[in-house]
Enzyme design. Sequence first.
Site, mmCIF file in Angstrom:
data_model
loop_
_atom_site.group_PDB
_atom_site.id
_atom_site.type_symbol
_atom_site.label_atom_id
_atom_site.label_comp_id
_atom_site.label_asym_id
_atom_site.label_seq_id
_atom_site.Cartn_x
_atom_site.Cartn_y
_atom_site.Cartn_z
ATOM 1 N N ASP A 17 -80.123 4.760 -78.505
ATOM 2 C CA ASP A 17 -79.555 3.416 -78.495
ATOM 3 C C ASP A 17 -80.535 2.533 -77.729
ATOM 4 O O ASP A 17 -80.926 2.874 -76.612
ATOM 5 C CB ASP A 17 -78.190 3.449 -77.810
ATOM 6 C CG ASP A 17 -77.429 2.161 -77.974
ATOM 7 O OD1 ASP A 17 -76.860 1.957 -79.054
ATOM 8 O OD2 ASP A 17 -77.414 1.359 -77.019
ATOM 9 N N ASN A 25 -81.196 -10.329 -79.652
ATOM 10 C CA ASN A 25 -80.604 -11.175 -80.693
ATOM 11 C C ASN A 25 -80.094 -12.493 -80.127
ATOM 12 O O ASN A 25 -80.277 -13.545 -80.736
ATOM 13 C CB ASN A 25 -79.459 -10.445 -81.394
ATOM 14 C CG ASN A 25 -79.947 -9.478 -82.440
ATOM 15 O OD1 ASN A 25 -81.065 -9.585 -82.933
ATOM 16 N ND2 ASN A 25 -79.116 -8.524 -82.786
ATOM 17 N N HIS A 30 -82.090 -13.272 -84.431
ATOM 18 C CA HIS A 30 -81.940 -12.054 -85.239
ATOM 19 C C HIS A 30 -83.248 -11.615 -85.891
ATOM 20 O O HIS A 30 -83.457 -10.424 -86.106
ATOM 21 C CB HIS A 30 -80.842 -12.238 -86.278
ATOM 22 C CG HIS A 30 -79.483 -12.246 -85.661
ATOM 23 N ND1 HIS A 30 -78.800 -11.094 -85.354
ATOM 24 C CD2 HIS A 30 -78.696 -13.277 -85.251
ATOM 25 C CE1 HIS A 30 -77.643 -11.405 -84.801
ATOM 26 N NE2 HIS A 30 -77.557 -12.727 -84.716
ATOM 27 N N ASP A 34 -84.645 -7.936 -85.635
ATOM 28 C CA ASP A 34 -85.052 -7.125 -86.784
ATOM 29 C C ASP A 34 -86.440 -6.527 -86.573
ATOM 30 O O ASP A 34 -86.690 -5.368 -86.923
ATOM 31 C CB ASP A 34 -85.036 -7.958 -88.065
ATOM 32 C CG ASP A 34 -83.633 -8.313 -88.525
ATOM 33 O OD1 ASP A 34 -82.653 -7.722 -88.012
ATOM 34 O OD2 ASP A 34 -83.517 -9.201 -89.394
ATOM 35 N N GLU A 60 -78.304 -0.957 -83.353
ATOM 36 C CA GLU A 60 -79.492 -0.468 -82.661
ATOM 37 C C GLU A 60 -79.405 1.021 -82.368
ATOM 38 O O GLU A 60 -80.038 1.530 -81.463
ATOM 39 C CB GLU A 60 -79.711 -1.263 -81.368
ATOM 40 C CG GLU A 60 -78.718 -1.000 -80.272
ATOM 41 C CD GLU A 60 -77.400 -1.760 -80.378
ATOM 42 O OE1 GLU A 60 -76.646 -1.723 -79.400
ATOM 43 O OE2 GLU A 60 -77.116 -2.381 -81.421
#
Length: 162
Positions: A17, A25, A30, A34, A60
């Site tokens: 994680d 974000n 975003h 990404d 994630e």
Amino acid sequence: MARAVRQGLPVSAAVFDLDHFKRVNDTLGHAAGDEVICAFARVLRQACPANGVVARTGGEEFVLLLEGGDLPGAALVAEAVRTATAAGLGRGLPPMTTSGGVAQLSRGEGLAGLLRRADAAAYEAKTSGRNRICRWDLREAPPSASPSPQPNGPPDLRLVHG
């Protein structure tokens, strides 16, 4: 996985994680998030041995399955991923760390149980400070028993990086 079990080979899972990913974000957008996800996936693929499979399980979160990989080997691969992530995911990307958990398939256990234990170890890594890998050792569990906490404390989690 079924082939490894039939052949008596170990199977391990590492669950990862990205730490504080929501901040990326929220502050950078975003598109930046990404890019971080793609860069982390590259780190995983580079660290993944030929007997492994990498999958994104959501957001994630990622999992690495190692056919023929025992717990110490999975912990070494996970530590390599953690170290590479902390060293930087690439130019122009924000500094990131990852927390992870590893577990080895026990006799009679299915994929869901293995992933549940690796995920619990990853949760322990997050709650004990992040940017670390924890592993869950199951000692002589009955073939169909699901892992349960020790009577006087948490599950048998071993910190790999402190």
